[in-house]
Design a protein around this motif. Structure first.
Motif: not given
Length: 745
Positions: A397-405, A407-416
């Motif tokens: 799990l990660i929130n939008k602020k984390g995605v922005d910090i 530098g990714y486009d969305g949650y799917s780029d990081l989850l897993g």
């Protein structure tokens, strides 16, 4: 034709359905009658096997005995025939020619044969001649109480061995003798007397011992079979009962299990379904058996099923969702868990699968998804980043602020993804991962607050202030971490710049204090130094001794050298020299060497200065450029002393100054080159950073090159470095002749 094919296909499908329905397993309950039927079948099979084996063995032995007995009889008949021929020839030799009397050797044979009882119980020799189409026996025979047998016609089936002997043949045969009894006989012609001789024995006599042996063997064999069957029954009865009970238990489990179970062949046709399978699809077993599974699926599920069957035929499988169409047209959502069936060669033979209704699971899944989305919205409006990691360090799990910090486009780029591989700098990755593992294994008490750098998608580093919480299950076992982080990169950068500025101010104050001290010391030295030089000059002018004059000149030269050093020190420390003024690069180098030249000579460093003639004057602050050169020469001296503590031919320092044209402007290039240890490639880019130094703390502050870089930049120039480790280091200072300054500004 199409209609015929369709009809044939339907008929074939119907037959296949009936055959498949017959395959529906039904387990026969265990009973004593069934057990005894199996035992009797076992006894019958074993008896047939023993009887067949005994018969075959007897026949083989009997055939061998017939062959051997025939060979012996033939030898006996041939021996007797040759003997008779020899006697006949002898008798013929002694008879008078033309007498016509019968050979008297037959009388001798008849008398001798009367004394012969034969061999075995039925074995005997017979001697005969052919007369008027009749076989006339010449000897008495044991079967007629030593009387002569009756003549036998030549065309009769009886007396076959003698008939063939009289026809001139030789060999053995199984046939009827003169009595019409089957015998084994050897026949041989007696050519000298036109007779035939037969040695024979009844077949019954040859066969009798083998039949008796077979009977003697068969009786104990049958007794052994009965005993073995009894013991087999006693031993296997519990096993058979347990197997039958296990089969019945398996049948009960399959038929009463909560999930549906279906088995299909390699063509996808159902071969077995349990009651729950029928209940889920609301169809009769007869309707399902022999039909393809996809026949009862929705169109969307059929496409997915075909893809899954491709994987299943390759030996792999995974659970997936399928919607079946019920008889009333409605749909039922199910979860299918298949398992392929492969033979010993790995060839696909079919598969079995369980199906279960998941309507309630769908409702739960929808509720959970809505709750998760609601929680995600709450997290997304937070001003800090939130991240949840599982025990393996994967991002769950990660929130939008984390995605922005990051530098990714969305949650799917990081989850897993692995947090440490994705978001932690490589130089600290293993250390941070090790700490995380120790926390998850409860080998370390977690730190609630700390600061750590993260790496963004673009490769930039951000500093995050973390607050951590350990997530645990109902048993208190760690399942992951929940972390909130605030980006304090700009805050830490501002603090760093403030500390650097404070250090620069402190360094400036130190230099100002040193300048003031140097100015005072220089003034104090100048007065007595002037007296020393003047007195030395008076001594030189008034004495005649050449040796003393030489000493006086030495005092004057050293005094002037000290005066030049003092003058340079005063020039370096005077504030009024901070103004812009024309200066020659050669003069700046000389003034700098006055301050450091003695140290270079003391360290046995070979100095070479090459200044091109006719260089234009620079508009500059000469004391600042002198400070730059002093820093560069000091660093070069330290590098040479580190590599060559004593004298060495490569312990050299070279200063070159030349003019060059670039972009239509005149520049003065000054190069300071040494042959020291050089600078490692991984730190060259940081060599001008404030407070960065490769020297021990007591020998350097890390500000020399940083200050020098700033002073050259203030003169609109450039200071660059070129270095080859363990070879050379070259600092290149390029200064424009016209930098836009006004003189005395």
């Amino acid at each position: 034709m199409v209609a015929d094919r369709a009809s044939a296909s339907m008929q074939a499908r119907g037959r296949l359905s009936e055959e498949a329905a017959n395959l529906q397993p039904r387990i026969v309950p265990y009973s004593g009658r069934t057990e005894w039927m199996r035992v009797l079948l076992l006894i019958a099979v074993l008896a047939v096997i023993v009887l067949g084996t005994t018969t075959l063995t007897t026949i083989l032995l009997y055939s061998t005995a017939i062959k051997e007995q025939g060979e012996r009889l033939l030898e006996m008949a041939q021996s007797q025939a040759r003997t008779i021929e020899a006697i006949a020839r002898q008798d013929s030799y002694h008879l008078e020619p033309g007498t016509g009397d019968a050979p008297n050797f037959l009388d001798v044979l008849i008398d001798a044969h009367a004394q012969y009882k034969g061999f075995g119980e039925t074995g005997e020799f017979t001697l005969a001649k052919m007369d008027a189409g009749q076989i006339i026996f010449l000897l008495s025979h044991r079967h007629y109480d030593l009387d002569y047998p009756e003549p036998v016609p030549m065309d009769s089936d009886w007396a076959e061995p003698m008939r063939r002997a009289l026809q001139g043949e030789t060999g053995t045969v199984i046939g009827l003798d003169y009595r019409g009894v089957p015998v084994l006989a050897a026949f041989e012609p007696v050519s000298e007397a036109s007779l035939g001789i037969v040695a024979k024995i009844d077949l019954a006599e040859i066969r009798a011992p083998y039949v008796a042996a077979a009977l003697k063997t068969l009786v104990p064999a049958l007794a052994t079979i009965l005993l073995g069957a009894f013991l087999f029954t006693r031993i296997t009865r519990p096993i058979v009962r347990r197997v039958a009970e296990s089969q019945q238990l398996y049948q009960d489990l399959v038929e009463t299990m909560h999930d549906g179970l279906g088995i299909q062949d390699e063509h996808g046709l159902l071969q077995y379904v349990n009651d729950q399978y029928c209940n889920i699809l609301e169809r009769r077993r007869e309707e399902l058996i022999g039909s393809p599974t996809e026949q009862f699926m929705t169109p969307e599920s059929k496409a997915q099923f075909e893809q899954e069957m491709v994987h299943r035929r390759s030996g792999t499988s995974s659970s997936y969702e399928v919607a079946f169409t019920l008889p009333d047209g409605s749909e039922v959502a199910t979860l299918v868990s298949p398992q392929p069936i492969l033979d010993a060669r790995g060839v696909f033979q079919g598969s079995f699968a369980t199906i279960s209704r998941i309507a309630h699971l769908k409702e739960i899944e929808l509720a959970l998804r809505e709750e998760k989305e609601q929680a995600q919205r709450y997290l997304d409006i937070a001003g800090v980043m939130f991240a949840v990691l599982d025990v393996q360090g994967k991002i769950v799990l990660i929130n939008k602020k984390g995605v922005d910090i990051l530098g990714y486009d969305g949650y799917s780029d990081l989850l897993g993804r692995d947090w440490f591989e994705t978001c932690v700098p490589s130089d600290s990755r293993e250390m941070v991962r090790g700490v995380f593992r120790q926390i998850m294994s409860e080998e370390m008490v977690p730190v609630e607050h700390f600061e750590n750098p993260v790496i963004t998608r673009a490769g930039n580093t951000r500093v995050i202030s973390w607050h951590n919480t350990i997530l645990k299950d109902a048993d208190g076992i760690p399942t992951g971490t929940l972390s909130s982080g605030e980006d304090i990169t700009e805050q830490r950068q501002a603090e760093k710049e403030r500390l650097e500025m404070e250090s620069l101010l402190r360094q400036g104050q130190k230099l100002e204090s040193i300048g003031t001290l140097a100015s005072g010391v220089a003034h104090e030295i100048n007065n007595p130094l002037t007296g020393i030089i003047n007195y030395a000059q008076l001594i030189h002018d008034r004495i005649e001794d050449s040796k003393l004059k030489e000493f006086a000149l030495g005092i004057i030269e050293e005094g002037n050298r000290v005066a030049a050093i003092v003058k340079s020190l005063l020039s370096f420390s005077r504030q009024e020299n901070e103004r812009h003024s024309p200066a020659s690069m050669a003069g700046i180098i000389d003034a700098t060497l006055n301050l450091i030249g003695s140290n270079l000579r003391k360290d046995q460093i070979q100095l070479t200065v090459d200044v091109a003639p006719g260089l234009p004057l620079l508009k500059c602050r000469s004391q600042q450029l002198q400070q730059v050169l002093l820093n560069l020469l000091t660093n070069a001296r330290d590098a040479l002393n580190e590599r060559y503590p004593e004298f060495h031919e490569d312990k050299t320092l070279r200063i070159t100054v030349q003019q060059l044209e670039r972009d239509g402007r005149s520049w003065i290039r000054t190069v300071v080159e040494d042959h020291g240890n050089g600078i490692a490639p991984d730190i060259v880019e940081r060599i001008f950073d404030p407070f960065f130094s490769t020297k021990p703390r007591e020998r350097g502050t890390g500000l020399g090159l940083s200050v020098s870089y700033g002073l050259v930049r203030d003169h609109h120039g450039q200071l660059i470095v070129e270095s080859v480790p363990n070879a050379t280091t070259r600092f290149i200072m390029d200064l424009p002749v016209e930098n836009g300054w006004s003189v005395n500004a």
